[in-house]
Design a protein around this motif. Structure first.
Motif, mmCIF file in Angstrom:
data_model
loop_
_atom_site.group_PDB
_atom_site.id
_atom_site.type_symbol
_atom_site.label_atom_id
_atom_site.label_comp_id
_atom_site.label_asym_id
_atom_site.label_seq_id
_atom_site.Cartn_x
_atom_site.Cartn_y
_atom_site.Cartn_z
ATOM 1 N N ALA A 185 0.808 -1.239 0.001
ATOM 2 C CA ALA A 185 0.071 0.025 -0.107
ATOM 3 C C ALA A 185 0.898 1.108 -0.070
ATOM 4 O O ALA A 185 2.009 1.169 0.644
ATOM 5 C CB ALA A 185 -1.019 -0.127 1.166
ATOM 6 N N GLY A 186 0.634 2.140 -0.867
ATOM 7 C CA GLY A 186 1.350 3.502 -0.907
ATOM 8 C C GLY A 186 0.192 4.624 -0.934
ATOM 9 O O GLY A 186 -0.795 4.592 -0.605
ATOM 10 N N ASP A 187 0.733 5.662 -1.586
ATOM 11 C CA ASP A 187 0.021 6.986 -1.663
ATOM 12 C C ASP A 187 -1.138 6.738 -2.572
ATOM 13 O O ASP A 187 -1.051 6.412 -3.852
ATOM 14 C CB ASP A 187 1.130 7.920 -2.206
ATOM 15 C CG ASP A 187 0.335 9.508 -2.383
ATOM 16 O OD1 ASP A 187 -0.661 9.679 -1.572
ATOM 17 O OD2 ASP A 187 0.700 10.090 -3.276
ATOM 18 N N TRP A 188 -2.501 6.642 -1.988
ATOM 19 C CA TRP A 188 -3.875 6.033 -2.773
ATOM 20 C C TRP A 188 -3.477 4.819 -3.890
ATOM 21 O O TRP A 188 -4.104 4.921 -4.854
ATOM 22 C CB TRP A 188 -4.149 7.535 -3.623
ATOM 23 C CG TRP A 188 -4.613 8.442 -2.624
ATOM 24 C CD1 TRP A 188 -3.682 9.628 -2.167
ATOM 25 C CD2 TRP A 188 -5.841 8.620 -1.909
ATOM 26 N NE1 TRP A 188 -4.728 10.164 -0.982
ATOM 27 C CE2 TRP A 188 -5.838 9.704 -0.992
ATOM 28 C CE3 TRP A 188 -7.108 7.814 -1.792
ATOM 29 C CZ2 TRP A 188 -6.900 9.997 -0.279
ATOM 30 C CZ3 TRP A 188 -8.290 8.165 -1.208
ATOM 31 C CH2 TRP A 188 -8.025 9.271 -0.452
ATOM 32 N N PHE A 189 -2.821 4.024 -3.338
ATOM 33 C CA PHE A 189 -2.508 2.768 -4.150
ATOM 34 C C PHE A 189 -2.389 1.461 -3.225
ATOM 35 O O PHE A 189 -1.716 1.671 -2.176
ATOM 36 C CB PHE A 189 -1.196 3.011 -4.878
ATOM 37 C CG PHE A 189 -0.677 1.884 -5.841
ATOM 38 C CD1 PHE A 189 -1.460 1.448 -7.025
ATOM 39 C CD2 PHE A 189 0.439 1.051 -5.444
ATOM 40 C CE1 PHE A 189 -1.111 0.297 -7.853
ATOM 41 C CE2 PHE A 189 0.790 0.080 -6.133
ATOM 42 C CZ PHE A 189 0.187 -0.383 -7.443
ATOM 43 N N THR A 190 -2.916 0.380 -3.856
ATOM 44 C CA THR A 190 -2.863 -0.905 -2.918
ATOM 45 C C THR A 190 -2.606 -1.924 -4.149
ATOM 46 O O THR A 190 -3.071 -1.882 -5.512
ATOM 47 C CB THR A 190 -4.068 -1.164 -2.322
ATOM 48 O OG1 THR A 190 -5.149 -1.407 -2.980
ATOM 49 C CG2 THR A 190 -4.272 -0.188 -1.166
ATOM 50 N N ALA A 191 -1.812 -3.021 -4.031
ATOM 51 C CA ALA A 191 -1.564 -3.884 -4.754
ATOM 52 C C ALA A 191 -1.190 -5.319 -4.393
ATOM 53 O O ALA A 191 -0.847 -5.290 -3.110
ATOM 54 C CB ALA A 191 -0.345 -3.435 -5.969
ATOM 55 N N HIS A 192 -1.126 -6.124 -5.021
ATOM 56 C CA HIS A 192 -0.556 -7.662 -4.946
ATOM 57 C C HIS A 192 0.423 -7.837 -5.941
ATOM 58 O O HIS A 192 0.584 -7.405 -6.908
ATOM 59 C CB HIS A 192 -1.871 -8.651 -5.098
ATOM 60 C CG HIS A 192 -2.904 -8.367 -4.004
ATOM 61 N ND1 HIS A 192 -4.247 -8.030 -4.768
ATOM 62 C CD2 HIS A 192 -3.099 -8.646 -2.757
ATOM 63 C CE1 HIS A 192 -4.966 -7.770 -3.733
ATOM 64 N NE2 HIS A 192 -4.468 -8.155 -2.763
#
Length: 142
Positions: A69-76
């Protein structure tokens, strides 16, 4: 879900194509383990300088699944140990990391003569990016 397009690529590069703090989650005994790391984004992957014997790397050796998770971002994605920071195969990305992390890379925290100082590559598979009210559901796979 759409493939990474020109607009979402531009946003990812602008937001994360430099020293960025991201939350990195691994799994141990079915329990998520989260920590903040400095990451650098390029072409669908984040790169992190870390220690090969750290908990995160031991957890990834057992289960390569990662969430970030980062600045208005989530990922796998999948975590891949690229091995020793100083090995010849890592020279190109190592130079980019030296530039991206120039503010702190030589503060004594890293021992680049230690072969356990390694590069973690987080190859993204999917993510959600928000920008000015727009949601981008991104498929990073090729």
């Amino acid at each position: 879900m759409e493939k990474l397009n020109a607009e979402s690529k531009k946003l990812m590069d602008e937001r994360f194509g430099h020293d960025s703090i991201i939350a990195l989650a691994t799994v141990e005994n079915d329990i998520p383990q989260v920590r903040y790391v400095n990451g650098y984004y390029e072409d669908g992957a984040f790169y992190v300088i870390t220690y090969g014997l750290s908990n995160k790397m031991q957890q990834l050796a057992k289960n390569s699944n990662i969430a970030i998770a980062g600045d208005w971002f989530t990922a796998h994605g999948k975590g891949v140990n690229l091995g020793y920071f100083g090995k010849e195969e890592n020279a190109e990305i190592a130079e980019k990391l030296k530039k991206a992390f120039a503010e702190w890379i030589d503060n004594g925290h890293n021992n680049f003569s230690d072969v356990n100082t390694c590069i973690l590559c987080i190859r993204l598979t999917d993510g959600v990016l928000f920008s000015h009210g727009t949601r981008y559901d991104i498929d990073f796979t090729e």
